[in-house]
Design a protein around this motif. Structure first.
Motif, PDB file in Angstrom:
ATOM      1  N   PRO A  38       0.810  -1.223   0.000  1.00  0.00           N
ATOM      2  CA  PRO A  38       0.000   0.000   0.000  1.00  0.00           C
ATOM      3  C   PRO A  38       0.840   1.268   0.000  1.00  0.00           C
ATOM      4  N   VAL A  39       1.983   1.224   0.682  1.00  0.00           N
ATOM      5  CA  VAL A  39       2.876   2.384   0.676  1.00  0.00           C
ATOM      6  C   VAL A  39       3.363   2.659  -0.746  1.00  0.00           C
ATOM      7  N   ALA A  40       3.768   1.607  -1.454  1.00  0.00           N
ATOM      8  CA  ALA A  40       4.243   1.777  -2.833  1.00  0.00           C
ATOM      9  C   ALA A  40       3.129   2.272  -3.741  1.00  0.00           C
ATOM     10  N   ASP A  41       1.912   1.771  -3.515  1.00  0.00           N
ATOM     11  CA  ASP A  41       0.789   2.199  -4.348  1.00  0.00           C
ATOM     12  C   ASP A  41       0.550   3.701  -4.232  1.00  0.00           C
ATOM     13  N   HIS A  42       0.722   4.229  -3.031  1.00  0.00           N
ATOM     14  CA  HIS A  42       0.495   5.661  -2.815  1.00  0.00           C
ATOM     15  C   HIS A  42       1.749   6.480  -3.094  1.00  0.00           C
ATOM     16  N   GLY A  43       2.894   5.819  -3.047  1.00  0.00           N
ATOM     17  CA  GLY A  43       4.173   6.512  -3.200  1.00  0.00           C
ATOM     18  C   GLY A  43       4.850   6.662  -1.852  1.00  0.00           C
ATOM     19  N   LEU A  44       6.127   6.317  -1.805  1.00  0.00           N
ATOM     20  CA  LEU A  44       6.845   6.327  -0.527  1.00  0.00           C
ATOM     21  C   LEU A  44       6.892   7.717   0.091  1.00  0.00           C
ATOM     22  N   GLU A  45       7.303   8.701  -0.657  1.00  0.00           N
ATOM     23  CA  GLU A  45       7.421  10.049  -0.089  1.00  0.00           C
ATOM     24  C   GLU A  45       6.054  10.611   0.297  1.00  0.00           C
ATOM     25  N   ARG A  46       5.056  10.362  -0.527  1.00  0.00           N
ATOM     26  CA  ARG A  46       3.708  10.840  -0.208  1.00  0.00           C
ATOM     27  C   ARG A  46       3.165  10.155   1.043  1.00  0.00           C
ATOM     28  N   SER A  47       3.445   8.848   1.178  1.00  0.00           N
ATOM     29  CA  SER A  47       2.988   8.111   2.360  1.00  0.00           C
ATOM     30  C   SER A  47       3.666   8.620   3.619  1.00  0.00           C
ATOM     31  N   ALA A  48       4.963   8.862   3.535  1.00  0.00           N
ATOM     32  CA  ALA A  48       5.697   9.367   4.695  1.00  0.00           C
ATOM     33  C   ALA A  48       5.147  10.718   5.135  1.00  0.00           C
ATOM     34  N   LYS A  49       4.874  11.579   4.168  1.00  0.00           N
ATOM     35  CA  LYS A  49       4.315  12.893   4.494  1.00  0.00           C
ATOM     36  C   LYS A  49       2.911  12.767   5.066  1.00  0.00           C
ATOM     37  N   LEU A  50       2.137  11.837   4.522  1.00  0.00           N
ATOM     38  CA  LEU A  50       0.758  11.635   4.979  1.00  0.00           C
ATOM     39  C   LEU A  50       0.710  11.263   6.453  1.00  0.00           C
ATOM     40  N   VAL A  51       1.515  10.269   6.845  1.00  0.00           N
ATOM     41  CA  VAL A  51       1.489   9.852   8.252  1.00  0.00           C
ATOM     42  C   VAL A  51       2.086  10.921   9.157  1.00  0.00           C
ATOM     43  N   ARG A  52       3.103  11.596   8.671  1.00  0.00           N
ATOM     44  CA  ARG A  52       3.702  12.685   9.451  1.00  0.00           C
ATOM     45  C   ARG A  52       2.712  13.792   9.710  1.00  0.00           C
ATOM     46  N   ASP A  53       2.042  14.216   8.649  1.00  0.00           N
ATOM     47  CA  ASP A  53       1.095  15.332   8.771  1.00  0.00           C
ATOM     48  C   ASP A  53      -0.089  14.973   9.666  1.00  0.00           C
ATOM     49  N   ALA A  54      -0.423  13.683   9.738  1.00  0.00           N
ATOM     50  CA  ALA A  54      -1.529  13.245  10.595  1.00  0.00           C
ATOM     51  C   ALA A  54      -1.093  13.034  12.042  1.00  0.00           C
ATOM     52  N   GLY A  55       0.188  13.194  12.311  1.00  0.00           N
ATOM     53  CA  GLY A  55       0.690  13.014  13.669  1.00  0.00           C
ATOM     54  C   GLY A  55       0.790  11.563  14.094  1.00  0.00           C
ATOM     55  N   LEU A  56       0.884  10.656  13.114  1.00  0.00           N
ATOM     56  CA  LEU A  56       0.944   9.227  13.423  1.00  0.00           C
ATOM     57  C   LEU A  56       2.385   8.745  13.494  1.00  0.00           C
ATOM     58  N   THR A  57       2.637   7.830  14.419  1.00  0.00           N
ATOM     59  CA  THR A  57       3.927   7.155  14.520  1.00  0.00           C
ATOM     60  C   THR A  57       3.839   5.806  13.821  1.00  0.00           C
ATOM     61  N   VAL A  58       4.819   5.509  12.974  1.00  0.00           N
ATOM     62  CA  VAL A  58       4.866   4.212  12.297  1.00  0.00           C
ATOM     63  C   VAL A  58       5.643   3.240  13.172  1.00  0.00           C
ATOM     64  N   THR A  59       4.953   2.208  13.663  1.00  0.00           N
ATOM     65  CA  THR A  59       5.577   1.294  14.629  1.00  0.00           C
ATOM     66  C   THR A  59       6.371   0.183  13.967  1.00  0.00           C
ATOM     67  N   SER A  60       6.046  -0.160  12.711  1.00  0.00           N
ATOM     68  CA  SER A  60       6.825  -1.163  11.993  1.00  0.00           C
ATOM     69  C   SER A  60       6.476  -1.095  10.518  1.00  0.00           C
ATOM     70  N   LEU A  61       7.363  -1.671   9.712  1.00  0.00           N
ATOM     71  CA  LEU A  61       7.084  -1.863   8.286  1.00  0.00           C
ATOM     72  C   LEU A  61       7.194  -3.338   7.986  1.00  0.00           C
ATOM     73  N   CYS A  62       6.209  -3.862   7.286  1.00  0.00           N
ATOM     74  CA  CYS A  62       6.196  -5.260   6.880  1.00  0.00           C
ATOM     75  C   CYS A  62       6.123  -5.288   5.351  1.00  0.00           C
ATOM     76  N   ARG A  63       6.891  -6.032   4.660  1.00  0.00           N
ATOM     77  CA  ARG A  63       7.811  -6.951   5.234  1.00  0.00           C
ATOM     78  C   ARG A  63       9.067  -7.024   4.403  1.00  0.00           C
ATOM     79  N   GLY A  64      10.162  -7.389   5.064  1.00  0.00           N
ATOM     80  CA  GLY A  64      11.360  -7.845   4.391  1.00  0.00           C
ATOM     81  C   GLY A  64      11.407  -9.363   4.489  1.00  0.00           C
ATOM     82  N   GLY A  65      12.560  -9.906   4.096  1.00  0.00           N
ATOM     83  CA  GLY A  65      12.726 -11.358   4.186  1.00  0.00           C
ATOM     84  C   GLY A  65      12.579 -12.060   2.854  1.00  0.00           C
ATOM     85  N   PHE A  66      11.886 -13.218   2.876  1.00  0.00           N
ATOM     86  CA  PHE A  66      11.740 -14.090   1.703  1.00  0.00           C
ATOM     87  C   PHE A  66      13.093 -14.276   1.025  1.00  0.00           C
ATOM     88  N   PHE A  67      14.027 -14.787   1.826  1.00  0.00           N
ATOM     89  CA  PHE A  67      15.423 -14.827   1.416  1.00  0.00           C
ATOM     90  C   PHE A  67      15.739 -15.881   0.358  1.00  0.00           C
TER      91      PHE A  67
END
Length: 266
Positions: A38-67
């Motif tokens: 969903p972050v990629a769908d909206h755009g990384l920079e736009r998503s970061a600004k969106l959560v910042r402007d809303a005063g939200l803290t991002v507690t984690s990002l999922c997912r990495g792995g699948f090695f």
């Protein structure tokens, strides 16, 4: 009562990124867990600004792995960059299953360790901790060869605590007869705590068999108390994959998350 509550984006897939942020803010939530899609769908920079402007803290990002996947190291470096851009220090790793045609599960697990070893210097330079999430053993072949909290912790302990931790997800570990000893052993290594319930019968494909807290058989409060006893005081993410929940109005889902969290987790 909800100061530690974080809503994981996977719980409300009916909402796109702007709707998710607006819905969380409308409900008075201050923390969210995000997914790369969903972050990629909206755009990384736009998503970061969106959560910042809303005063939200991002507690984690999922997912990495699948090695076991081709290009996994490069993809995980991108995931580390995304976590840093979103302002979270936690990247959750779902290690991945068996390589196609392989039956060497020990080799697959060693590949997880080797891959994390390759990634930790870069993650540390970005201020991101890699969080190993064990998944229920039914996912070992295709999603995650790390099946218990003890296995995840054995891997994490090979690295400095600020670089590699573990994700404790009630859905995946509740069944383990050693789970409370493993949680105690994980003191100082728990980077994120996730909750939902286990409901039966499981749906076809099993992935969407998570339930709202109190709808299943997991001793959620007991597990939360055990995690707290380790000294963990961080976020409690609600992460639920369930089609009926995804088919419901998002605001109703969030209201029920808050109520069941208070009734069954606190």
């Amino acid at each position: 009562m909800t100061s530690r509550l974080s809503l994981n984006q996977a719980t409300t897939t009916q909402w796109d990124m702007p709707a998710f942020v607006e819905g969380c803010a409308r409900a008075g939530l201050t923390q969210v867990g995000l997914w790369r899609g969903p972050v990629a769908d909206h755009g990384l920079e736009r998503s970061a600004k969106l959560v910042r402007d809303a005063g939200l803290t991002v507690t984690s990002l999922c997912r990495g792995g699948f090695f076991a996947d081709p290009g996994a190291i490069e993809d995980n470096r991108r995931a580390i960059d995304e976590a840093a851009a979103l302002g979270t220090s936690i990247l959750i790793l779902v290690s991945g299953g068996m390589p196609p045609g392989s039956s060497d599960i020990d080799g697959a697990r060693q590949n997880v360790i080797d891959s994390i070893d390759e990634l930790t210097p870069y993650a540390a330079s970005c201020g991101v901790q890699l969080s190993i999430e064990p998944l229920h053993p039914m996912f070992a072949s295709d999603r995650c060869v790390v099946s218990t909290l003890d296995q995840a912790l054995d891997m994490a302990l090979l690295f400095p605590a600020n670089q590699v931790g573990v994700c404790v997800d009630t859905y995946h570990i509740w069944w383990d007869p050693n789970v409370y000893q493993a949680i105690a052993r994980a003191a100082g290594r728990i980077s994120i705590f996730q909750v939902c319930d286990w409901i039966t019968p499981l749906p076809e494909g099993v992935l969407l068999g998570r339930g709202m807290m109190g709808d299943g058989c997991i001793e959620l409060r007991r597990l939360r108390q055990a995690v707290d006893k380790t000294g963990y005081t961080g976020p409690i993410e609600v992460e639920i994959f369930n089609q009926s929940i995804w088919d419901s109005p998002g605001d109703e889902v969030v209201d029920r998350v808050i109520t069941t969290y208070q009734d069954h987790v606190l």
